[in-house]
Every structure is written in structure tokens, then in C-alpha cells.
Write an enzyme that holds these catalytic residues in place. Structure first.
Site, PDB file in Angstrom:
ATOM      1  N   CYS A  44       0.853  -1.186   0.000  1.00 49.37           N
ATOM      2  CA  CYS A  44       0.000   0.000   0.000  1.00 49.37           C
ATOM      3  C   CYS A  44       0.892   1.240   0.000  1.00 49.37           C
ATOM      4  CB  CYS A  44      -0.896   0.001   1.241  1.00 49.37           C
ATOM      5  SG  CYS A  44       0.034   0.101   2.794  1.00 49.37           S
ATOM      6  N   HIS A  74       5.663  -5.654   8.545  1.00 51.45           N
ATOM      7  CA  HIS A  74       5.655  -7.064   8.893  1.00 51.45           C
ATOM      8  C   HIS A  74       5.890  -7.944   7.666  1.00 51.45           C
ATOM      9  CE1 HIS A  74       3.403  -6.356  12.912  1.00 51.45           C
ATOM     10  NE2 HIS A  74       4.703  -6.356  13.063  1.00 51.45           N
ATOM     11  N   HIS A 163       0.182  -5.978  19.627  1.00 56.74           N
ATOM     12  CA  HIS A 163       0.652  -5.501  18.329  1.00 56.74           C
ATOM     13  C   HIS A 163       1.309  -4.129  18.484  1.00 56.74           C
ATOM     14  CE1 HIS A 163       0.465  -4.061  14.158  1.00 56.74           C
ATOM     15  NE2 HIS A 163       0.307  -5.316  13.788  1.00 56.74           N
ATOM     16  N   GLU A 165       1.366  -1.496  16.629  1.00 53.13           N
ATOM     17  CA  GLU A 165       0.514  -0.349  16.351  1.00 53.13           C
ATOM     18  C   GLU A 165      -0.422  -0.056  17.518  1.00 53.13           C
ATOM     19  OE1 GLU A 165      -3.383   0.836  13.825  1.00 53.13           O
ATOM     20  OE2 GLU A 165      -1.965  -0.450  12.745  1.00 53.13           O
ATOM     21  N   THR A 233      -5.688  -0.226  12.737  1.00 54.26           N
ATOM     22  CA  THR A 233      -6.145   0.093  11.378  1.00 54.26           C
ATOM     23  C   THR A 233      -6.282  -1.122  10.474  1.00 54.26           C
ATOM     24  OG1 THR A 233      -3.876   0.525  10.655  1.00 54.26           O
ATOM     25  CG2 THR A 233      -5.153   2.410  11.455  1.00 54.26           C
ATOM     26  N   CYS A 271      -8.023   1.417   7.939  1.00 62.55           N
ATOM     27  CA  CYS A 271      -7.145   1.845   6.858  1.00 62.55           C
ATOM     28  C   CYS A 271      -7.797   1.577   5.501  1.00 62.55           C
ATOM     29  CB  CYS A 271      -5.827   1.074   6.993  1.00 62.55           C
ATOM     30  SG  CYS A 271      -4.860   0.921   5.509  1.00 62.55           S
ATOM     31  N   SER A 300       1.803 -10.362  10.248  1.00 63.39           N
ATOM     32  CA  SER A 300       1.095  -9.240   9.625  1.00 63.39           C
ATOM     33  C   SER A 300      -0.399  -9.340   9.910  1.00 63.39           C
ATOM     34  CB  SER A 300       1.334  -9.249   8.107  1.00 63.39           C
ATOM     35  OG  SER A 300       0.419  -8.397   7.453  1.00 63.39           O
TER      36      SER A 300
END
Length: 389
Positions: A44, A74, A163, A165, A233, A271, A300
Site C-alpha cells: 500500500c 511485517h 501488536h 501499532e 487500522t 485503513c 502481519s
């Protein structure tokens, strides 16, 4: 950035994938094998930007030590490439340096997931310089939870508490105001929280159940009175929406619809790239296929959700690269339920078959190309000859 883009393309681009995309996302050897690519897959914008920035950092600081707080994304192949450029990791299995060793003017790359506020402040105090690759979608979530925090609203974050994030996001929820946070991962956990909101319950049991997933000093009797929903996200949009719906219903039942604005907030923070890949796979899964390959790093989050979607419909194999297809009889793939790589026999059916392929937002196209080559090789077909015809 412009100077390194050719280098990045040389490492990760695939001419084969570009040609298959231009050919309707299908490659077929009549009577043997048809491969169908999802309409959206792979890198992305946020991932491309993070990698470009890391490569650019190496070019801007050619002789200076450069460090990275953890995996930039990841994907093991990408992280191996970052390490091969002499960038030192400060955490994870690749770790080869410690934050304590850093000094003023040392360059530190912040990965696409962001980092925790305490870590950032520690590095700022040392006088480090930063190359910040934090994804814009992650920054949007941070803005939202900071707003909740300043209004003394508890952030209920749909995500995985461990995680990177989510850890970064939870740190934002407590660093700038009087807010708290609670991380819920499943709908069952959401229902437990909803029940507590409605009826109360055993506080010690609640805190034990969510150990490691709430802010210091969190009290469910006090801090579930005003809540705001956010998310990691890369979660499944439908599941995040259901978390939001259930929590909203509980707050409405508890306080009444007229008072809901005082007790409940929500903002869509899924996201866009995650969603487009999920939508594309959902569309692909409506077509006749014999099996699905999902390519990406085993840690991931967005890739794991693609694998979940596939598993619900047809035989699905989550692999990190083409070498996992050992033969037409044996494949090594990640089992999310067991959280380990497993071996499956007789995975590739005989006769003419159709195989779907998708990949997470952190998977480069060259790994997708390798997978396509290997699939056709297992059928005795050369992709180069096939594309030449």
C-alpha cells in the site's frame, strides 16, 4: 526520495505481476492451471512510503549509524533487506543494538506502525534525530484517541493488545489528558464489556480477564461511563463495525438514546488500503476456485485477516514466500489457530485447477511473482514461455 525509488523498485517490483494485472488479473495454462489475482493486493502507499524513507535515510546519512525501533513492516524479506543496508534493529528477533547505547545526533527510524510515547520521549531526551515513517492512517487514529483522552473519554480499541501499532495507540490514549483505554480483540470480549456496562459485575474478574490490555489505574466501574471506539487500522472492517454497534447498543440501553452523545463516541479508523484488499478478496471469493494462497509475513495483521476470509470459503494456505510450496504434495503454511507453521500433504489437487492469490499490504510484488512461478513449475509449465506465447 526520488533518488532511491529506482533502487526500491529493483528490489520489490515485478514485471510479471504488472503484466498479469494488465491482462485482467488472470494467467492460464489451458488444461492445467489458472491463477487469478485479487484486484487489490500487496504494497500500500503507507508501506511504500516507509520503505522509501528508510532507503533515503541510508543515502542521506551514508556514513552514520542508523537504527530502527523494530520491523519497518511485517515482512521478513523486507526487514532482511533493511538490515543488509547496515541499519541496526533495536528490538525483535533481528535486534543488534540497544536504545541505551544511542547518543545525541544518532539517526532513528520510526516504523510504519509508529512507536510508544514513552520510547519517543526517551529518544528525544538523548538528542536523537528521527526519520518518521508512521503511516498516515495510524496518525489519524492517534488524533482521535488523544481527543477522547482530553475529554476524559475512555478509548475502547478494537485490536491486538500486543501488536506494535496498538501499543503505540494506547500510549497516545494516556499521554495527553485524563483518558484511559481498554483493548478488545474479539466479539466475545466486546459482549463481556457490554454486559458489565449494563449490569456491573466482578471488578477483579474483569481486570484479570483483560490483564495487559488496559491503562494503569483503569477501573471498569468508573471508566466505562464515557467511551469512544477506535481500532487498530488493519482489523476486519465488518468486525470493527460490529464492536462499535454492540457497544453503542449497550450505552444506549444504559443511558438512553437522548443522552448517548455524553457517553459514546465513534470514528471510522479502518485503513483504506486494508479495506480495499478485503473488498477485492471478498469479490474474488465469489468466483469458482479450488484453493487460495495468501502471501505475507506471519505476524502481519492485515494479511492474517485475508487468510481468515479465505478459510471461511475454501482451502486456504497462508505462506510467507514461494519456498513454502515444497512440492505438489507438500506445503508449509501458517496455521493461525495453532499460531505456528504446519505441513499439509496433497494440497494441490490433480487435474485442471484454479488458484486464487492475494497478499497483505506489506508483501512486495517480487514475492507474488515467485509464488506464481512456483505454482506453474509444480504443473510443469514455464511462466516465461507461457508469457512469450
Amino acid at each position: 526520495m526520488e533518488a532511491v525509488q529506482a533502487q526500491v523498485l529493483s528490489h520489490y517490483r515485478s514485471e510479471l505481476v504488472d503484466r498479469i494485472r494488465a491482462n485482467g488479473h488472470v494467467l492460464s495454462a489451458d488444461g492445467l492451471l489458472t491463477v487469478k489475482l485479487a484486484k487489490e493486493f500487496g504494497f500500500c502507499y503507507g508501506v511504500e512510503r516507509a520503505i522509501d524513507l528508510a532507503y533515503a535515510a541510508r543515502k542521506v546519512f551514508p556514513d552514520q549509524p542508523i537504527y530502527i525501533l523494530g520491523e519497518i513492516i511485517h515482512n521478513p524479506e523486507v526487514n532482511d533487506q533493511i538490515q543488509a543496508m547496515g541499519i541496526k534493529f533495536l528490538s525483535g528477533k533481528e535486534k543488534n543494538a540497544d536504545i541505551e547505547d544511542l547518543k545525541a545526533k544518532d539517526v532513528v527510524i520510526i516504523p510504519a506502525f509508529g512507536t510508544e510515547v514513552a520510547t519517543l520521549r526517551k529518544l528525544e531526551a538523548k538528542g536523537c534525530e528521527f526519520v518518521d515513517t508512521t503511516c498516515g492512517d495510524v496518525l489519524s487514529v492517534w488524533k482521535r484517541v488523544r481527543k477522547y483522552s482530553k475529554e476524559a473519554v475512555t478509548s475502547i480499541i478494537h485490536g491486538k493488545a500486543f501488536h506494535e501499532e496498538t501499543k503505540a495507540t494506547t500510549s497516545q490514549a494516556t499521554a495527553y489528558g485524563t483518558g484511559h483505554y481498554l483493548v478488545v480483540f474479539t466479539l466475545a470480549e466486546t459482549d463481556y464489556v457490554c454486559q458489565y456496562i449494563l449490569d456491573g459485575g466482578n471488578k477483579e474478574e474483569f481486570l484479570a480477564k483483560f490483564k495487559g490490555a488496559y491503562s494503569e489505574g483503569f477501573d471498569p466501574d468508573q471508566h466505562l461511563i464515557a467511551i469512544g471506539v477506535a481500532n487498530q487500522t488493519t482489523m476486519l472492517r465488518g468486525e470493527t463495525e460490529e464492536v462499535q454497534r454492540r457497544l453503542r447498543a449497550a450505552m444506549s440501553a444504559k443511558y438512553g438514546e437522548a443522552e448517548l452523545d455524553k457517553h459514546f463516541r465513534f470514528f471510522d479508523t479502518i485503513c483504506g488500503a486494508t479495506q480495499s484488499r478485503q473488498d477485492a478478496l471478498e469479490k474474488l471469493l465469489r468466483e469458482p476456485m479450488d484453493l487460495l494462497l495468501v502471501i505475507g509475513g506471519y505476524n502481519s495483521s492485515n494479511t492474517s485477516h485475508l487468510a481468515e476470509m479465505g478459510e471461511a470459503k475454501l482451502p486456504t494456505f497462508f505462506i510467507k514466500n514461494a519456498t513454502k510450496m515444497v512440492s505438489d504434495k507438500v506445503i508449509l503454511h501458517y496455521n493461525q489457530h495453532l499460531q505456528k507453521e504446519v505441513e499439509t500433504n496433497n494440497w494441490l489437487p490433480p487435474g485442471r485447477i484454479t488458484v486464487g492469490i492475494t497478499a497483505g499490504a506489506s508483501c512486495p510484488n517480487n514475492l507474488i511473482e515467485d509464488t506464481i512461478h512456483r505454482l506453474f513449475e509444480l504443473r510443469g509449465v514455464s511462466v516465461r514461455e507461457l508469457m512469450a506465447n
